[in-house]
Scaffold this motif. Structure first.
Motif, mmCIF file in Angstrom:
data_model
loop_
_atom_site.group_PDB
_atom_site.id
_atom_site.type_symbol
_atom_site.label_atom_id
_atom_site.label_comp_id
_atom_site.label_asym_id
_atom_site.label_seq_id
_atom_site.Cartn_x
_atom_site.Cartn_y
_atom_site.Cartn_z
ATOM 1 N N TRP A 113 32.954 48.822 30.870
ATOM 2 C CA TRP A 113 33.987 47.899 31.351
ATOM 3 C C TRP A 113 33.353 47.080 32.463
ATOM 4 O O TRP A 113 32.954 47.630 33.488
ATOM 5 C CB TRP A 113 35.191 48.666 31.895
ATOM 6 C CG TRP A 113 36.000 49.328 30.834
ATOM 7 C CD1 TRP A 113 35.551 50.230 29.899
ATOM 8 C CD2 TRP A 113 37.405 49.158 30.574
ATOM 9 N NE1 TRP A 113 36.582 50.624 29.089
ATOM 10 C CE2 TRP A 113 37.724 49.988 29.476
ATOM 11 C CE3 TRP A 113 38.408 48.401 31.167
ATOM 12 C CZ2 TRP A 113 39.017 50.067 28.955
ATOM 13 C CZ3 TRP A 113 39.696 48.477 30.658
ATOM 14 C CH2 TRP A 113 39.997 49.299 29.556
ATOM 15 N N ARG A 114 33.274 45.781 32.233
ATOM 16 C CA ARG A 114 32.692 44.915 33.263
ATOM 17 C C ARG A 114 33.785 44.169 34.005
ATOM 18 O O ARG A 114 34.546 43.398 33.388
ATOM 19 C CB ARG A 114 31.718 43.926 32.626
ATOM 20 C CG ARG A 114 30.284 44.466 32.591
ATOM 21 C CD ARG A 114 29.342 43.499 31.897
ATOM 22 N NE ARG A 114 29.590 43.464 30.455
ATOM 23 C CZ ARG A 114 29.126 42.547 29.629
ATOM 24 N NH1 ARG A 114 28.389 41.555 30.100
ATOM 25 N NH2 ARG A 114 29.390 42.601 28.346
ATOM 26 N N PRO A 115 33.929 44.390 35.311
ATOM 27 C CA PRO A 115 34.935 43.649 36.069
ATOM 28 C C PRO A 115 34.579 42.172 36.169
ATOM 29 O O PRO A 115 33.409 41.817 36.308
ATOM 30 C CB PRO A 115 34.925 44.310 37.449
ATOM 31 C CG PRO A 115 33.726 45.164 37.505
ATOM 32 C CD PRO A 115 33.173 45.341 36.134
ATOM 33 N N ILE A 116 35.605 41.324 36.061
ATOM 34 C CA ILE A 116 35.436 39.868 36.137
ATOM 35 C C ILE A 116 36.270 39.360 37.309
ATOM 36 O O ILE A 116 37.489 39.209 37.184
ATOM 37 C CB ILE A 116 35.911 39.190 34.839
ATOM 38 C CG1 ILE A 116 35.218 39.811 33.622
ATOM 39 C CG2 ILE A 116 35.680 37.680 34.898
ATOM 40 C CD1 ILE A 116 35.886 39.441 32.309
ATOM 41 N N PRO A 117 35.665 39.095 38.472
ATOM 42 C CA PRO A 117 36.448 38.600 39.603
ATOM 43 C C PRO A 117 36.970 37.188 39.344
ATOM 44 O O PRO A 117 36.254 36.335 38.822
ATOM 45 C CB PRO A 117 35.444 38.596 40.765
ATOM 46 C CG PRO A 117 34.298 39.455 40.308
ATOM 47 C CD PRO A 117 34.255 39.303 38.812
ATOM 48 N N ALA A 118 38.238 36.975 39.703
ATOM 49 C CA ALA A 118 38.826 35.635 39.595
ATOM 50 C C ALA A 118 39.740 35.404 40.795
ATOM 51 O O ALA A 118 40.088 36.344 41.507
ATOM 52 C CB ALA A 118 39.601 35.494 38.289
ATOM 53 N N GLU A 119 40.111 34.131 40.982
ATOM 54 C CA GLU A 119 40.956 33.770 42.128
ATOM 55 C C GLU A 119 42.414 33.638 41.689
ATOM 56 O O GLU A 119 42.721 32.878 40.771
ATOM 57 C CB GLU A 119 40.474 32.438 42.720
ATOM 58 C CG GLU A 119 39.085 32.525 43.317
ATOM 59 C CD GLU A 119 38.490 31.143 43.589
ATOM 60 O OE1 GLU A 119 39.254 30.153 43.618
ATOM 61 O OE2 GLU A 119 37.254 31.064 43.745
ATOM 62 N N HIS A 120 43.273 34.386 42.386
ATOM 63 C CA HIS A 120 44.722 34.387 42.120
ATOM 64 C C HIS A 120 45.342 33.794 43.379
ATOM 65 O O HIS A 120 45.755 34.512 44.272
ATOM 66 C CB HIS A 120 45.129 35.838 41.903
ATOM 67 C CG HIS A 120 46.533 36.084 41.478
ATOM 68 N ND1 HIS A 120 47.318 35.162 40.814
ATOM 69 C CD2 HIS A 120 47.314 37.201 41.597
ATOM 70 C CE1 HIS A 120 48.507 35.707 40.564
ATOM 71 N NE2 HIS A 120 48.524 36.929 41.034
ATOM 72 N N GLY A 121 45.322 32.442 43.489
ATOM 73 C CA GLY A 121 45.597 31.840 44.784
ATOM 74 C C GLY A 121 44.513 32.297 45.743
ATOM 75 O O GLY A 121 43.324 32.239 45.422
ATOM 76 N N ALA A 122 44.919 32.802 46.921
ATOM 77 C CA ALA A 122 43.943 33.257 47.915
ATOM 78 C C ALA A 122 43.482 34.694 47.666
ATOM 79 O O ALA A 122 42.599 35.207 48.346
ATOM 80 C CB ALA A 122 44.561 33.158 49.311
ATOM 81 N N MET A 123 44.067 35.348 46.688
ATOM 82 C CA MET A 123 43.794 36.762 46.420
ATOM 83 C C MET A 123 42.708 36.885 45.362
ATOM 84 O O MET A 123 42.553 36.010 44.526
ATOM 85 C CB MET A 123 45.105 37.353 45.887
ATOM 86 C CG MET A 123 45.158 38.832 45.695
ATOM 87 S SD MET A 123 46.860 39.224 45.170
ATOM 88 C CE MET A 123 46.818 41.003 45.329
#
Ligand SMILES: [Zn+2]
Ligand SMILES: [Zn+2]
Ligand SMILES: [Zn+2]
Length: 269
Positions: A156-166
């Motif tokens: 499982w490879r985590p994919i960071p993304a932007e959820h507004g400022a989070m």
């Protein structure tokens, strides 16, 4: 191609447990045409996905609808929970993992980023408290995500993304990429989504939102990433299922559809 069922048996089964936005569809007190629709595809519980393989089951997020979703799906066991982030619509069903603790006589591994764990520990303080509990509480083995990890025998490879400022985490698992609750995919995460077979992504509605993609933004991402198929999720009551699918087809997106509760498909592991 292997001639036998070996590839088949090692595949991952992906089931959309919930395809709706944070309030669900219908949303309380709303009488719009989607909330009143008789099409079951327009009934959307809060966003979650079940990934299973050879009888083992992992859910991404435990929504306020988790118990209902698990009953509807006939979920008989649970091997792990993986969290995307700690907004209420993704965590508030967490307490309902208890029957699986009891049935399986074991603590449940849970995976989340440090930021998500900080909120889980605050929201569900009784779960993480020291000392004996007076009643049944979820029993968990926390795994803090700091890179790829293994579940169901696959990475499982985590994919960071932007959820507004989070920051939110999506996941690439075999031929699947699941990425909900985001307004922007940073450039460094895009290679993690390249060549994906089935892409499940956030597309809230047409009207802009500071923390979610619109349909137009989601379509632009599909054109860029070129998945074999794309499914939109975290859908608000602005988008009627059938009408929106017809619109996507008309606009030339033959491989893009709205996800719906109960949608299920296999991907390679
Ligand atoms: Zn959400
Ligand atoms: Zn409505
Ligand atoms: Zn969110």
């Amino acid at each position: 191609m292997s001639p036998s069922g070996s590839a088949q048996s090692s595949a991952l089964r992906v089931t959309i447990l919930g395809s709706g936005t944070s309030m669900g569809v219908p949303s309380l007190g709303c009488h719009c045409r989607v909330c009143r629709s008789s099409d079951p595809h327009d009934n959307r519980t809060r966003p979650s996905v079940l990934v299973s393989r050879a009888g083992s089951c992992v859910v991404i997020d435990t929504t306020p609808d988790f118990r209902f979703q698990a009953l509807r799906q006939g979920l008989d066991r649970l091997d792990a929970v993986v969290f995307t982030h700690a907004h209420a619509d993704h965590i508030l069903g967490f307490d309902d993992i208890r029957p699986f603790n009891l049935k399986q006589k074991s603590a449940l591994p849970i995976y989340a980023s440090p930021e998500t764990f900080a909120i889980l520990r605050r929201t569900f303080a009784y779960v993480f408290a020291e000392g004996p509990a007076a009643s049944t509480i979820p029993e968990v083995v926390p795994h803090v995500i700091d890179g790829p990890f293994e579940l169901l025998g696959v990475e499982w490879r985590p994919i960071p993304a932007e959820h507004g400022a989070m920051e939110v985490l999506g996941y690439r698992v075999g031929g699947l990429a699941y990425l909900t609750d985001f307004s922007r995919v940073p450039p460094q995460s895009k290679p993690l989504l390249a060549g994906v077979d089935e892409l499940v992504i956030d597309a809230l509605r047409d009207e802009p939102h500071p923390m979610h993609q619109t349909v137009a933004q989601a379509l632009a991402l599909v054109l860029e990433l070129k998945p074999r198929r794309a499914w939109f999720t975290h859908i608000a009551h602005d988008l009627p299922h059938q009408e929106t699918n017809e619109r996507l087809a008309r606009e030339g997106f033959a491989n893009v559809r709205l996800a719906y509760d109960g949608l299920s498909f296999e991907v390679s592991a």
